[in-house]
Enzyme design. Structure first.
Site, PDB file in Angstrom:
ATOM      1  N   ASN A 124      18.713  -6.928   2.059  1.00  0.00           N
ATOM      2  CA  ASN A 124      19.382  -6.370   3.245  1.00  0.00           C
ATOM      3  C   ASN A 124      18.712  -6.967   4.481  1.00  0.00           C
ATOM      4  O   ASN A 124      17.603  -6.570   4.840  1.00  0.00           O
ATOM      5  CB  ASN A 124      19.235  -4.838   3.214  1.00  0.00           C
ATOM      6  CG  ASN A 124      19.749  -4.183   4.485  1.00  0.00           C
ATOM      7  OD1 ASN A 124      20.448  -4.802   5.285  1.00  0.00           O
ATOM      8  ND2 ASN A 124      19.391  -2.920   4.677  1.00  0.00           N
ATOM      9  N   LYS A 149      19.540  -6.737   7.527  1.00  0.00           N
ATOM     10  CA  LYS A 149      19.661  -5.928   8.749  1.00  0.00           C
ATOM     11  C   LYS A 149      20.084  -6.834   9.916  1.00  0.00           C
ATOM     12  O   LYS A 149      20.871  -7.754   9.712  1.00  0.00           O
ATOM     13  CB  LYS A 149      18.360  -5.159   9.021  1.00  0.00           C
ATOM     14  CG  LYS A 149      17.907  -4.382   7.782  1.00  0.00           C
ATOM     15  CD  LYS A 149      16.791  -3.420   8.020  1.00  0.00           C
ATOM     16  CE  LYS A 149      16.449  -2.721   6.710  1.00  0.00           C
ATOM     17  NZ  LYS A 149      15.434  -1.695   6.850  1.00  0.00           N
ATOM     18  N   HIS A 201      23.467   3.456   4.530  1.00  0.00           N
ATOM     19  CA  HIS A 201      22.038   3.165   4.723  1.00  0.00           C
ATOM     20  C   HIS A 201      21.448   4.192   5.690  1.00  0.00           C
ATOM     21  O   HIS A 201      22.122   4.624   6.623  1.00  0.00           O
ATOM     22  CB  HIS A 201      21.863   1.741   5.277  1.00  0.00           C
ATOM     23  CG  HIS A 201      20.422   1.317   5.297  1.00  0.00           C
ATOM     24  ND1 HIS A 201      19.567   1.687   6.297  1.00  0.00           N
ATOM     25  CD2 HIS A 201      19.696   0.593   4.413  1.00  0.00           C
ATOM     26  CE1 HIS A 201      18.363   1.194   6.028  1.00  0.00           C
ATOM     27  NE2 HIS A 201      18.417   0.520   4.890  1.00  0.00           N
ATOM     28  N   GLU A 235      19.555   3.937   8.114  1.00  0.00           N
ATOM     29  CA  GLU A 235      19.635   3.552   9.540  1.00  0.00           C
ATOM     30  C   GLU A 235      21.026   3.842  10.091  1.00  0.00           C
ATOM     31  O   GLU A 235      21.181   4.216  11.258  1.00  0.00           O
ATOM     32  CB  GLU A 235      19.243   2.075   9.701  1.00  0.00           C
ATOM     33  CG  GLU A 235      17.733   1.901   9.557  1.00  0.00           C
ATOM     34  CD  GLU A 235      17.285   0.552   9.012  1.00  0.00           C
ATOM     35  OE1 GLU A 235      18.050  -0.420   9.046  1.00  0.00           O
ATOM     36  OE2 GLU A 235      16.126   0.487   8.538  1.00  0.00           O
ATOM     37  N   GLU A 288      16.357   5.369  -1.433  1.00  0.00           N
ATOM     38  CA  GLU A 288      15.416   4.849  -0.435  1.00  0.00           C
ATOM     39  C   GLU A 288      14.792   6.004   0.339  1.00  0.00           C
ATOM     40  O   GLU A 288      15.420   6.541   1.261  1.00  0.00           O
ATOM     41  CB  GLU A 288      16.152   3.949   0.559  1.00  0.00           C
ATOM     42  CG  GLU A 288      16.835   2.757  -0.081  1.00  0.00           C
ATOM     43  CD  GLU A 288      17.066   1.653   0.938  1.00  0.00           C
ATOM     44  OE1 GLU A 288      16.464   0.583   0.771  1.00  0.00           O
ATOM     45  OE2 GLU A 288      17.817   1.861   1.907  1.00  0.00           O
ATOM     46  N   GLY A 313      10.406   0.140   5.788  1.00  0.00           N
ATOM     47  CA  GLY A 313       9.791  -0.641   6.868  1.00  0.00           C
ATOM     48  C   GLY A 313       8.423  -0.131   7.291  1.00  0.00           C
ATOM     49  O   GLY A 313       7.889  -0.536   8.316  1.00  0.00           O
ATOM     50  N   SER A 321       9.928  -0.711   1.433  1.00  0.00           N
ATOM     51  CA  SER A 321       8.696  -1.509   1.373  1.00  0.00           C
ATOM     52  C   SER A 321       8.459  -2.170   0.016  1.00  0.00           C
ATOM     53  O   SER A 321       7.324  -2.278  -0.443  1.00  0.00           O
ATOM     54  CB  SER A 321       7.489  -0.663   1.787  1.00  0.00           C
ATOM     55  OG  SER A 321       7.638  -0.218   3.130  1.00  0.00           O
TER      56      SER A 321
HETATM   57  P1  PGA Z   1      12.185  -2.471   3.781  1.00  0.00           P
HETATM   58  O1  PGA Z   1      13.718  -1.983   3.979  1.00  0.00           O
HETATM   59  O2  PGA Z   1      12.152  -3.222   2.462  1.00  0.00           O
HETATM   60  O3  PGA Z   1      11.911  -3.357   4.960  1.00  0.00           O
HETATM   61  O4  PGA Z   1      11.344  -1.245   3.742  1.00  0.00           O
HETATM   62  C1  PGA Z   1      14.461  -1.482   2.912  1.00  0.00           C
HETATM   63  C2  PGA Z   1      15.827  -1.058   3.378  1.00  0.00           C
HETATM   64  O5  PGA Z   1      15.959  -0.529   4.484  1.00  0.00           O
HETATM   65  O6  PGA Z   1      16.832  -1.233   2.653  1.00  0.00           O
END
Ligand code: PGA
Length: 265
Positions: A12, A14, A104, A106, A176, A182, A223
């Site tokens: 992903n 983003k 997601h 976000e 998640e 992140g 992460s």
């Molecule tokens: P990350 O993001 O691997 O940077 O923690 C995962 C995600 O948001 O799908």
């Protein structure tokens, strides 16, 4: 015996990589993954670039014959209309997008997506012949309050409402934990396995039956890096990963994919 689930590792991106950077990234990724992707049913890989990159990535993977699935990060539930700034599922299908991330965290927290919207988007993805990757996960406050199970299972049920068992068996659910995205804080494999088993796969089994539960692919996200993917993949109910930061650099992402399947070749 239930059929083996093929691991799915999804990048992903983003809001990162313009279309020039995207082309370079998938070309290098295709090169680094050439052997592992040539193995039948060993691993599925998708990348989810920003909308502005999709056409460029599509033509790159198609002309180079790279077996990386094209994914999107979101879509609108309606097929067309007065929705300024939005992109519909039929538009994505026309670009040979095969997987669409929906819900997601976000999108849920920064853009106000509700469980009902996530459900409507998942239906739109199916209606256009693509596969949804439905994201669920608890906040740190919910985890600390002991509300993880309730939160995740209610998100799973709401997202799948009105789908049939065959559809559910074919889709992907990404667990998640929001506190792990992140942040560099990865859930322990025990924490991740517990949620993916008890609050994701068992919920699918209760509502849609054993065949759907045995077939649905469950990813962990938050992460995930080359050095922790092996522990995550060792969990019985985890079939892959949704990867943010570590999917941006093709060397890292390729190392992570190789680690996911124990590739030493
Ligand atoms: P990350 O993001 O691997 O940077 O923690 C995962 C995600 O948001 O799908």
């Amino acid at each position: 015996m239930a059929k083996r689930r093929i691991p799915l590792i999804s990048g992903n991106w983003k809001m990162n990589h313009n279309h020039f950077e995207a082309i370079q990234c998938v070309q290098k990724l295709g090169y680094l993954l050439k052997e592992v992707l040539a193995e039948e049913e060993l691993v599925d890989v998708t990348v989810h670039p920003p909308f502005t990159d999709l056409r460029s990535v599509q033509t790159t993977v198609e002309s180079d014959g790279v077996k990386i699935g094209l994914g999107a990060q979101n879509c609108h539930p309606e097929p067309s209309g007065a929705f300024t700034g939005e992109v519909s599922a039929p538009m994505l299908a026309k670009l040979n997008v095969t997987y669409v991330i929906v819900g997601h965290s976000e999108r849920r927290t920064l853009f106000g997506e509700t469980d009902d919207m996530v459900n409507a988007k998942a239906k739109a993805v199916f209606a256009n012949g693509m596969t949804p990757i439905i994201c669920v996960g608890e906040t740190l406050e919910e985890r600390e309050a002991g509300a993880t199970g309730e939160r995740v299972s209610s998100q799973v049920k709401a997202a799948l409402e009105g789908l049939d068992a065959t559809q559910v068996g074919s889709l992907v659910i990404a667990y998640e934990p929001i506190w792990a995205i992140g942040t560099g804080k990865v859930a322990t494999s025990e924490q991740a396995q517990e949620v993916c088993n008890t609050h994701v796969r068992a919920v699918v089994r209760d509502v849609f039956g054993t065949d759907a539960a045995d077939a649905v692919r469950v990813q962990y996200g938050g992460s995930v890096k080359p050095d922790n993917i092996a522990d995550i993949m060792a969990c019985a109910d985890i079939d892959g990963a949704l990867v943010g930061g570590a999917s941006l650099d093709p060397d890292d992402f390729a190392a992570l994919i190789h680690g996911a399947v124990g590739w030493t070749g």
